[in-house]
Design an enzyme around this catalytic site. Structure first.
Site, PDB file in Angstrom:
ATOM      1  N   ASP A  82      -4.107   1.794  11.613  1.00  0.00           N
ATOM      2  CA  ASP A  82      -3.600   2.380  10.188  1.00  0.00           C
ATOM      3  C   ASP A  82      -4.837   2.341   9.288  1.00  0.00           C
ATOM      4  O   ASP A  82      -4.994   1.242   8.730  1.00  0.00           O
ATOM      5  CB  ASP A  82      -2.346   1.846   9.611  1.00  0.00           C
ATOM      6  CG  ASP A  82      -1.846   2.397   8.508  1.00  0.00           C
ATOM      7  OD1 ASP A  82      -2.588   3.261   7.787  1.00  0.00           O
ATOM      8  OD2 ASP A  82      -0.860   1.882   7.786  1.00  0.00           O
ATOM      9  N   SER A 117       0.904  -1.193   0.032  1.00  0.00           N
ATOM     10  CA  SER A 117      -0.048  -0.070  -0.040  1.00  0.00           C
ATOM     11  C   SER A 117       0.931   1.316  -0.041  1.00  0.00           C
ATOM     12  O   SER A 117       0.952   2.069   1.101  1.00  0.00           O
ATOM     13  CB  SER A 117      -0.893  -0.120   1.281  1.00  0.00           C
ATOM     14  OG  SER A 117      -0.787   0.788   2.437  1.00  0.00           O
ATOM     15  N   GLU A 153      -5.157  -1.902   9.208  1.00  0.00           N
ATOM     16  CA  GLU A 153      -4.415  -2.443  10.313  1.00  0.00           C
ATOM     17  C   GLU A 153      -4.807  -1.848  11.620  1.00  0.00           C
ATOM     18  O   GLU A 153      -5.117  -0.626  12.013  1.00  0.00           O
ATOM     19  CB  GLU A 153      -2.780  -1.854  10.406  1.00  0.00           C
ATOM     20  CG  GLU A 153      -2.085  -2.103   8.804  1.00  0.00           C
ATOM     21  CD  GLU A 153      -0.926  -1.516   8.873  1.00  0.00           C
ATOM     22  OE1 GLU A 153      -0.236  -1.105   9.781  1.00  0.00           O
ATOM     23  OE2 GLU A 153      -0.457  -1.508   7.699  1.00  0.00           O
ATOM     24  N   LYS A 197       9.926   5.194   6.752  1.00  0.00           N
ATOM     25  CA  LYS A 197      10.231   4.113   6.041  1.00  0.00           C
ATOM     26  C   LYS A 197      11.433   4.641   5.127  1.00  0.00           C
ATOM     27  O   LYS A 197      11.126   5.269   3.974  1.00  0.00           O
ATOM     28  CB  LYS A 197       9.122   3.582   5.059  1.00  0.00           C
ATOM     29  CG  LYS A 197       7.993   3.020   5.985  1.00  0.00           C
ATOM     30  CD  LYS A 197       6.847   3.052   4.962  1.00  0.00           C
ATOM     31  CE  LYS A 197       5.773   2.093   5.564  1.00  0.00           C
ATOM     32  NZ  LYS A 197       4.190   2.221   5.041  1.00  0.00           N
ATOM     33  N   HIS A 233      -3.834  -5.390   2.544  1.00  0.00           N
ATOM     34  CA  HIS A 233      -3.035  -6.298   3.244  1.00  0.00           C
ATOM     35  C   HIS A 233      -3.593  -7.724   3.279  1.00  0.00           C
ATOM     36  O   HIS A 233      -3.289  -8.900   3.807  1.00  0.00           O
ATOM     37  CB  HIS A 233      -2.457  -6.173   4.441  1.00  0.00           C
ATOM     38  CG  HIS A 233      -1.545  -4.889   4.005  1.00  0.00           C
ATOM     39  ND1 HIS A 233      -0.999  -4.389   5.474  1.00  0.00           N
ATOM     40  CD2 HIS A 233      -0.890  -4.481   3.155  1.00  0.00           C
ATOM     41  CE1 HIS A 233      -0.195  -3.304   5.015  1.00  0.00           C
ATOM     42  NE2 HIS A 233      -0.054  -3.596   3.603  1.00  0.00           N
ATOM     43  N   LYS A 290       7.183   0.233  14.304  1.00  0.00           N
ATOM     44  CA  LYS A 290       5.928  -0.401  13.927  1.00  0.00           C
ATOM     45  C   LYS A 290       6.701  -1.646  13.140  1.00  0.00           C
ATOM     46  O   LYS A 290       7.317  -1.519  12.096  1.00  0.00           O
ATOM     47  CB  LYS A 290       5.009   0.328  12.856  1.00  0.00           C
ATOM     48  CG  LYS A 290       3.869  -0.231  12.455  1.00  0.00           C
ATOM     49  CD  LYS A 290       3.182   0.827  11.523  1.00  0.00           C
ATOM     50  CE  LYS A 290       2.113   0.016  10.686  1.00  0.00           C
ATOM     51  NZ  LYS A 290       1.682   1.029   9.799  1.00  0.00           N
ATOM     52  N   GLU A 349       0.971  -8.790   7.505  1.00  0.00           N
ATOM     53  CA  GLU A 349       1.844  -8.399   8.502  1.00  0.00           C
ATOM     54  C   GLU A 349       1.537  -9.306   9.704  1.00  0.00           C
ATOM     55  O   GLU A 349       1.911  -8.990  10.816  1.00  0.00           O
ATOM     56  CB  GLU A 349       1.574  -6.854   8.549  1.00  0.00           C
ATOM     57  CG  GLU A 349       2.249  -6.169   7.632  1.00  0.00           C
ATOM     58  CD  GLU A 349       1.875  -4.701   7.805  1.00  0.00           C
ATOM     59  OE1 GLU A 349       0.984  -4.021   8.347  1.00  0.00           O
ATOM     60  OE2 GLU A 349       2.725  -3.508   7.029  1.00  0.00           O
ATOM     61  N   ASP A 408       1.705   8.557   7.047  1.00  0.00           N
ATOM     62  CA  ASP A 408       2.586   7.800   6.337  1.00  0.00           C
ATOM     63  C   ASP A 408       2.587   7.889   4.695  1.00  0.00           C
ATOM     64  O   ASP A 408       3.477   8.881   4.390  1.00  0.00           O
ATOM     65  CB  ASP A 408       1.900   6.142   6.563  1.00  0.00           C
ATOM     66  CG  ASP A 408       2.671   5.250   5.742  1.00  0.00           C
ATOM     67  OD1 ASP A 408       3.768   5.421   5.226  1.00  0.00           O
ATOM     68  OD2 ASP A 408       2.323   4.087   5.803  1.00  0.00           O
ATOM     69  N   HIS A 465       8.508  -1.249   9.591  1.00  0.00           N
ATOM     70  CA  HIS A 465       8.573  -2.169   8.498  1.00  0.00           C
ATOM     71  C   HIS A 465       7.754  -1.808   7.114  1.00  0.00           C
ATOM     72  O   HIS A 465       7.034  -0.934   6.973  1.00  0.00           O
ATOM     73  CB  HIS A 465       8.286  -3.356   9.198  1.00  0.00           C
ATOM     74  CG  HIS A 465       6.809  -3.645   9.553  1.00  0.00           C
ATOM     75  ND1 HIS A 465       6.241  -4.742   9.863  1.00  0.00           N
ATOM     76  CD2 HIS A 465       5.663  -2.651   9.400  1.00  0.00           C
ATOM     77  CE1 HIS A 465       4.872  -4.519  10.233  1.00  0.00           C
ATOM     78  NE2 HIS A 465       4.539  -3.272   9.911  1.00  0.00           N
ATOM     79  N   GLU A 485      -3.194   6.248  12.141  1.00  0.00           N
ATOM     80  CA  GLU A 485      -2.220   6.676  11.049  1.00  0.00           C
ATOM     81  C   GLU A 485      -3.032   6.840   9.678  1.00  0.00           C
ATOM     82  O   GLU A 485      -3.859   6.008   9.592  1.00  0.00           O
ATOM     83  CB  GLU A 485      -1.094   5.167  10.783  1.00  0.00           C
ATOM     84  CG  GLU A 485      -0.320   5.565   9.539  1.00  0.00           C
ATOM     85  CD  GLU A 485       0.594   4.381   9.655  1.00  0.00           C
ATOM     86  OE1 GLU A 485       0.949   3.550  10.702  1.00  0.00           O
ATOM     87  OE2 GLU A 485       0.992   3.727   8.555  1.00  0.00           O
TER      88      GLU A 485
HETATM   89  P1  PGA Z   1       3.085  -1.108   2.610  1.00  0.00           P
HETATM   90  O1  PGA Z   1       2.332  -0.170   3.678  1.00  0.00           O
HETATM   91  O2  PGA Z   1       2.283  -2.110   2.182  1.00  0.00           O
HETATM   92  O3  PGA Z   1       3.325   0.040   1.559  1.00  0.00           O
HETATM   93  O4  PGA Z   1       4.220  -1.639   3.185  1.00  0.00           O
HETATM   94  C1  PGA Z   1       1.954  -0.450   5.007  1.00  0.00           C
HETATM   95  C2  PGA Z   1       1.517   0.770   5.598  1.00  0.00           C
HETATM   96  O5  PGA Z   1       0.423   1.546   5.030  1.00  0.00           O
HETATM   97  O6  PGA Z   1       1.999   1.091   6.722  1.00  0.00           O
HETATM   98 ZN    ZN Z   2       0.595   3.069   6.689  1.00  0.00          ZN
END
Ligand code: PGA
Ligand code: ZN
Length: 420
Positions: A237, A44, A159, A333, A149, A384, A201, A308, A361, A282
């Site tokens: 999130d 994402s 999340e 990140k 996810h 995280k 995750e 984020d 992560h 988030e």
């Molecule tokens: P990602 O995102 O799938 O790009 O790692 C995770 C997130 O939105 O925190």
């Molecule tokens: Zn996020």
């Protein structure tokens, strides 16, 4: 005293992340040592992140690391992080790492830091932190996963997270989160809710509405907080860019069966914060909604409103958020921006504005612990990194090792704290 960590060679290859997707791994050699780093990969991803791989994908990234980067880096001093990172930008020559790929930049940049730390026999966290004491970042981890996810029937929100706000040690923090994770499974079974496996995750995928999932998690947190004293609190999130429909001018919650305007989305999130004592939210709004973020942040009391996809570890985006008052926390990140120096600049800018920095992560992870070293080294009060699964546990175990090492060196100042 060892001499400078002079880079002698670089190897690159294609490996797999925790989702089974390809990513790039780099070995840097020098000073009789080797540092190996594989880059995690997001799903994402924010629109404003750098490009993870060049056109042509991972194979092209590997090819370019060998042909373009190896000769340029050979002979450079890995102790000079900024020079290494500037070289990555120079060889790439674009402003989004489109030529070498942000994931290659990440792997080389972190590998250089690691190589320097190995050559000088100083742990990475301490090398990054410089002199002074360190605090152990509080782990924030997924107990329920949905959105992009997961697949099939699932929560709309990506999340559902927990953080042991009063944990007394790294081990206690990890264990408290693990207890909540298993309590959630038990309660879901008791309620007769079908469990549909785990998301990317490691959080359980539940066929539930937002409100039902939060009630279940609240009850699990209460049980575990009573048993451990760790005061485990809830975060989300929302990853609202993936709920946002430009066409409908609304946030679309398929499982909950609702479509919310921007104002309704703000009220919805405020209601969740109040009912479930959320400490952390988030991306409650889409990735360009600086002003709506600000409105929510002003009404949300002390709750951490974290960017984020909004901020993508980018100092120019942080500047924009500061102008509007959009957030009081930021996800960091490193591969959103490419290099360790770039993410250190983002962390410093955010921290000097009083933001809580959350080292994070990606949903596709690798089984190594550097993330924890970087989180503690850059004084991030939170990390995280998930709750269970080898690629998540590797970070939690690393926190335990860092705590032990820092204690021995007499530089441990205890667990970090957040406004909760
Ligand atoms: P990602 O995102 O799938 O790009 O790692 C995770 C997130 O939105 O925190
Ligand atoms: Zn996020």
């Amino acid at each position: 005293m060892a001499g400078p960590a002079k880079i002698t060679s670089l190897a690159a290859r294609r490996v797999l992340d925790s989702r089974g997707e390809s990513t790039v791994e780099v070995d840097l050699f020098g000073g009789g040592m080797m540092a190996r780093v594989a880059a995690p990969s997001g799903k994402s991803r924010g629109r404003w992140e750098v490009q993870p791989f060049p056109d042509g994908g991972v194979d092209e990234a590997v090819e370019r690391a060998r042909k373009l980067l190896a000769p340029e880096l050979s002979g450079m001093n890995a102790d000079r992080q900024q020079q290494i990172d500037e070289k990555l930008h120079e060889v790439d020559g674009t402003d989004r790492f489109s030529r070498i790929g942000g994931n290659t930049a990440y792997a080389v940049s972190i590998a250089a830091a690691l190589l320097s730390s190995k050559v000088h026999k100083k742990p990475l966290y301490q090398k990054l932190a410089g002199s002074g004491k360190v605090r152990i970042s509080l782990p924030l981890g997924n107990v329920v996963g949905g959105g992009t996810h997961a697949k099939g029937k699932r929560t709309d929100i990506q999340e559902f997270l927990v953080v042991p706000s009063k944990a007394s040690s790294a081990a206690q923090a990890a264990e408290a989160n693990i207890k909540v994770h298993s309590e959630v499974a038990q309660l879901a079974v008791q309620k007769g809710s079908p469990m549909i496996g785990k998301g990317d995750e490691g959080g359980y995928v539940l066929d539930m509405t937002t409100e039902q999932a939060l009630e279940l998690i609240s009850s699990a947190c209460q049980t575990v907080s009573l048993a451990t004293g760790a005061d485990v609190r809830i975060g989300l999130d929302v990853a609202a860019s993936s709920l946002w429909s430009k066409k409908e001018d609304a946030y679309v919650y398929k499982r909950d069966g609702r479509k919310l305007s921007e104002g309704e989305q703000i009220d919805f999130v405020l209601g969740l914060i109040e009912r479930h004592r959320l400490v952390y939210v988030e991306d409650p709004l889409h990735e360009d909604a600086f002003e709506a973020f600000a409105e929510l942040r002003k009404k949300a009391g002390g709750t951490l409103i974290c960017g984020d996809d909004l901020l993508v570890t980018n100092t120019a985006r942080i500047q924009q958020a500061l102008k509007h008052g959009s957030a009081n926390a930021i996800i960091v990140k490193t591969n959103q921006v490419g290099t360790l120096s770039d993410s250190r600049r983002a962390v410093q800018k955010a921290q000097s504005a009083g933001y809580v920095t959350v080292m994070s992560h990606r949903s596709g992870e690798v089984c190594s612990g550097e993330l924890a070293q970087v989180a503690v080294g850059l004084s991030c009060p939170m990390i995280k990194c998930g709750v269970i699964g080898g690629e998540r546990i590797s970070k939690l175990n690393e926190l335990i090792r860092i705590e032990e090492d820092a204690e021995k060196r007499k530089i441990l100042a205890g667990m970090a704290r957040i406004p909760a």
